[in-house]
Design an enzyme around this catalytic site. Structure first.
Site, PDB file in Angstrom:
ATOM      1  N   GLU A 197      56.085  46.130  29.498  1.00 59.75           N
ATOM      2  CA  GLU A 197      56.083  45.146  28.692  1.00 59.75           C
ATOM      3  C   GLU A 197      54.819  44.122  28.565  1.00 59.75           C
ATOM      4  O   GLU A 197      54.993  43.071  28.880  1.00 59.75           O
ATOM      5  CB  GLU A 197      57.452  44.095  28.948  1.00 59.75           C
ATOM      6  CG  GLU A 197      58.662  44.821  28.873  1.00 59.75           C
ATOM      7  CD  GLU A 197      59.961  44.358  29.258  1.00 59.75           C
ATOM      8  OE1 GLU A 197      60.179  43.186  29.370  1.00 59.75           O
ATOM      9  OE2 GLU A 197      61.087  44.994  29.300  1.00 59.75           O
ATOM     10  N   GLU A 209      65.348  53.381  28.334  1.00 61.47           N
ATOM     11  CA  GLU A 209      66.511  52.593  28.586  1.00 61.47           C
ATOM     12  C   GLU A 209      67.325  52.345  27.415  1.00 61.47           C
ATOM     13  O   GLU A 209      68.170  51.107  27.299  1.00 61.47           O
ATOM     14  CB  GLU A 209      65.769  51.096  29.055  1.00 61.47           C
ATOM     15  CG  GLU A 209      64.679  50.980  29.704  1.00 61.47           C
ATOM     16  CD  GLU A 209      64.215  49.551  30.176  1.00 61.47           C
ATOM     17  OE1 GLU A 209      64.625  48.587  29.882  1.00 61.47           O
ATOM     18  OE2 GLU A 209      63.170  49.654  30.719  1.00 61.47           O
TER      19      GLU A 209
HETATM   20  O1  G3I Z   1      70.391  40.946  43.655  1.00 61.87           O
HETATM   21  C1  G3I Z   1      70.152  39.633  43.436  1.00 61.87           C
HETATM   22  C2  G3I Z   1      71.422  38.843  43.979  1.00 61.87           C
HETATM   23  O2  G3I Z   1      71.414  38.990  45.574  1.00 61.87           O
HETATM   24  C3  G3I Z   1      71.240  37.342  44.025  1.00 61.87           C
HETATM   25  O3  G3I Z   1      72.384  36.683  44.335  1.00 61.87           O
HETATM   26  C4  G3I Z   1      71.404  37.284  42.367  1.00 61.87           C
HETATM   27  C5  G3I Z   1      71.434  35.969  41.777  1.00 61.87           C
HETATM   28  O4  G3I Z   1      70.137  35.221  41.897  1.00 61.87           O
HETATM   29  O5  G3I Z   1      70.573  37.937  41.621  1.00 61.87           O
HETATM   30  C6  G3I Z   1      70.457  39.421  42.008  1.00 61.87           C
HETATM   31  O6  G3I Z   1      69.465  40.003  41.214  1.00 61.87           O
HETATM   32  C7  G3I Z   1      69.701  40.215  39.951  1.00 61.87           C
HETATM   33  C8  G3I Z   1      69.334  41.674  39.450  1.00 61.87           C
HETATM   34  O7  G3I Z   1      69.373  41.864  38.116  1.00 61.87           O
HETATM   35  C9  G3I Z   1      70.525  42.582  40.142  1.00 61.87           C
HETATM   36  O8  G3I Z   1      71.767  42.089  39.669  1.00 61.87           O
HETATM   37  C10 G3I Z   1      68.675  39.311  39.141  1.00 61.87           C
HETATM   38  O9  G3I Z   1      69.004  38.011  39.297  1.00 61.87           O
HETATM   39  C11 G3I Z   1      68.496  39.639  37.779  1.00 61.87           C
HETATM   40  O10 G3I Z   1      67.424  38.964  37.104  1.00 61.87           O
HETATM   41  C12 G3I Z   1      68.433  41.227  37.590  1.00 61.87           C
HETATM   42  O11 G3I Z   1      68.354  41.329  36.235  1.00 61.87           O
HETATM   43  C13 G3I Z   1      67.823  42.620  35.984  1.00 61.87           C
HETATM   44  C14 G3I Z   1      66.738  42.157  34.864  1.00 61.87           C
HETATM   45  O12 G3I Z   1      66.059  43.553  34.206  1.00 61.87           O
HETATM   46  C15 G3I Z   1      65.666  41.511  35.375  1.00 61.87           C
HETATM   47  O13 G3I Z   1      65.022  42.056  36.059  1.00 61.87           O
HETATM   48  C16 G3I Z   1      68.881  43.604  35.161  1.00 61.87           C
HETATM   49  O14 G3I Z   1      69.793  43.927  36.164  1.00 61.87           O
HETATM   50  C17 G3I Z   1      68.242  44.800  34.276  1.00 61.87           C
HETATM   51  O15 G3I Z   1      69.120  45.398  33.874  1.00 61.87           O
HETATM   52  C18 G3I Z   1      67.429  44.525  33.621  1.00 61.87           C
HETATM   53  O16 G3I Z   1      66.381  45.635  33.246  1.00 61.87           O
HETATM   54  C19 G3I Z   1      65.463  45.342  32.194  1.00 61.87           C
HETATM   55  C20 G3I Z   1      64.416  46.406  32.550  1.00 61.87           C
HETATM   56  O17 G3I Z   1      64.063  46.260  33.734  1.00 61.87           O
HETATM   57  C21 G3I Z   1      63.179  46.133  31.678  1.00 61.87           C
HETATM   58  N1  G3I Z   1      63.573  46.267  30.242  1.00 61.87           N
HETATM   59  C22 G3I Z   1      64.583  45.194  29.865  1.00 61.87           C
HETATM   60  C23 G3I Z   1      65.665  45.480  30.758  1.00 61.87           C
HETATM   61  C24 G3I Z   1      67.318  44.438  30.441  1.00 61.87           C
HETATM   62  O18 G3I Z   1      66.307  43.091  30.639  1.00 61.87           O
END
Ligand code: G3I
Length: 321
Positions: free
Chosen positions: A130, A236
């Protein structure tokens, strides 16, 4: 009946899913579905910089190793995601007073270490994720501010240095059909290739949320990237309606769209389609409040109780034809 993986592999196609480390650890039925129904997997979060880098001097590979080892044990292709992204950078970045050169050195060491660790187990990497903004300009991220567009070149070169055999992808969303953003992604990749950057392919995320990119336009877009000499993967995919607007036959409409996309893959020679999760309950659309308010939360091939949906059958039938 043949599993989706058997149907796909019988025609040299990879159907994949994004994998959550906690679900993998906790849920035997999740592991079974993954192993039996998918021949590719992408760690949903475990290989991102934030989770990997709890402090400036340490790496935490536990979740990533668990997922990569599961892939090895099940002969499943593993897609590494994502070496360089503006989201989920380490929390301590916020308080790090770095110079441009220190950031560049940090990024080089990160790419070398992570790609080097999985040299024999990760076949493909989303090296840069991205980097193009929705208006087609280069997204002004920490990486861009420190190094200009050349951060993209360097990331691919550093990955290639430690694993010349890996397939290195540029990955983005909203660039699935022919549109202003995919034009800009095309132009970026054209520049990279002109500069001799070792980029092998482009990942079209295909988050089909609310409005779904037109399959014929996706095919046209795929073809122009292939004409650049690039491999194209759907990386994705998920398919959702605007919240509150799902028609009565929503699951059938969703199934037809998955079928149409598989048909585009088969017509154009795209051989990998990864869905962004296994079961609807796993979908990021459930956990992201703003997205869950905007879109329906049943975008995947298996329902909340791990049962195949019409979309699963549509993908299997499209691959069986
Ligand atoms: O694991 C931590 C946990 O320990 C903590 O307590 C909690 C609260 O802060 O956060 C948890 O991590 C979260 C993680 O998902 C696992 O659930 C992050 O906050 C959260 O931001 C993260 O979101 C991911 C997002 O990307 C941001 O990285 C989504 O699961 C994931 O599906 C999403 O995927 C992205 C691709 O990587 C790129 N393309 C877009 C797609 C959708 O946004």
């Amino acid at each position: 009946d043949r599993t989706l993986r058997e149907v796909a592999e019988s025609r040299g196609f990879d159907v994949g899913a994004a994998v959550d480390a906690d679900s993998l650890r906790r849920d035997a039925s999740y592991r079974t579905r993954l192993a039996e129904e998918f021949s590719a997997l992408t760690p949903e979060n475990a290989l991102k910089m934030g989770p990997l880098r709890p402090t400036p001097d340490t790496y935490d590979f536990r979740d990533a190793d668990a997922i990569v080892n599961f892939g090895r044990a099940n002969d499943t292709t593993v897609r590494g995601h994502a070496l360089v992204w503006h989201n989920q950078t380490p929390d301590w970045f916020q308080s790090w007073d770095y110079t441009d050169d220190q950031l560049r050195t940090f990024l080089r060491e990160h790419v070398h270490t992570v790609v080097g660790r999985y040299r024999r187990t990760v076949d493909a990497w989303d090296v840069v994720n991205e980097a193009v903004a929705d208006d087609g300009t280069m997204r002004e991220t920490v990486w861009y501010d420190a190094m200009g567009e050349a951060y993209v070149d360097r990331a691919f070169e550093w990955a290639n240095e430690v694993n010349p055999d890996a397939d290195l992808y540029y990955n983005d969303y909203g660039a699935d059909a022919v549109n202003g953003k995919s034009d800009a992604v095309y132009d970026l990749l054209d520049r990279l290739l002109d500069r001799g950057v070792p980029v092998d392919g482009v990942g079209l995320q295909l988050h089909a949320l609310g409005e779904w990119p037109d399959p014929a336009s996706i095919a046209e877009n795929v073809r122009r990237f292939q004409e650049l000499g690039l491999d194209v993967q759907i990386t994705e995919m998920d398919v959702a309606f605007p919240a509150g607007e799902a028609p009565d036959d929503a699951l059938e409409r969703q199934a037809e769209y998955y079928r149409d996309v598989v048909d585009v893959c088969l017509e154009t020679g795209v051989d990998t389609l990864v869905t962004w999760g296994v079961r609807d309950a796993d979908s990021w659309l459930r956990s992201f409040r703003d997205f869950s308010e905007r879109f329906t939360g049943d975008p995947l091939l298996f329902d909340d109780r791990n049962r195949p949906k019409p979309a699963y059958r549509a993908v299997s039938e499209a691959l069986s034809e």
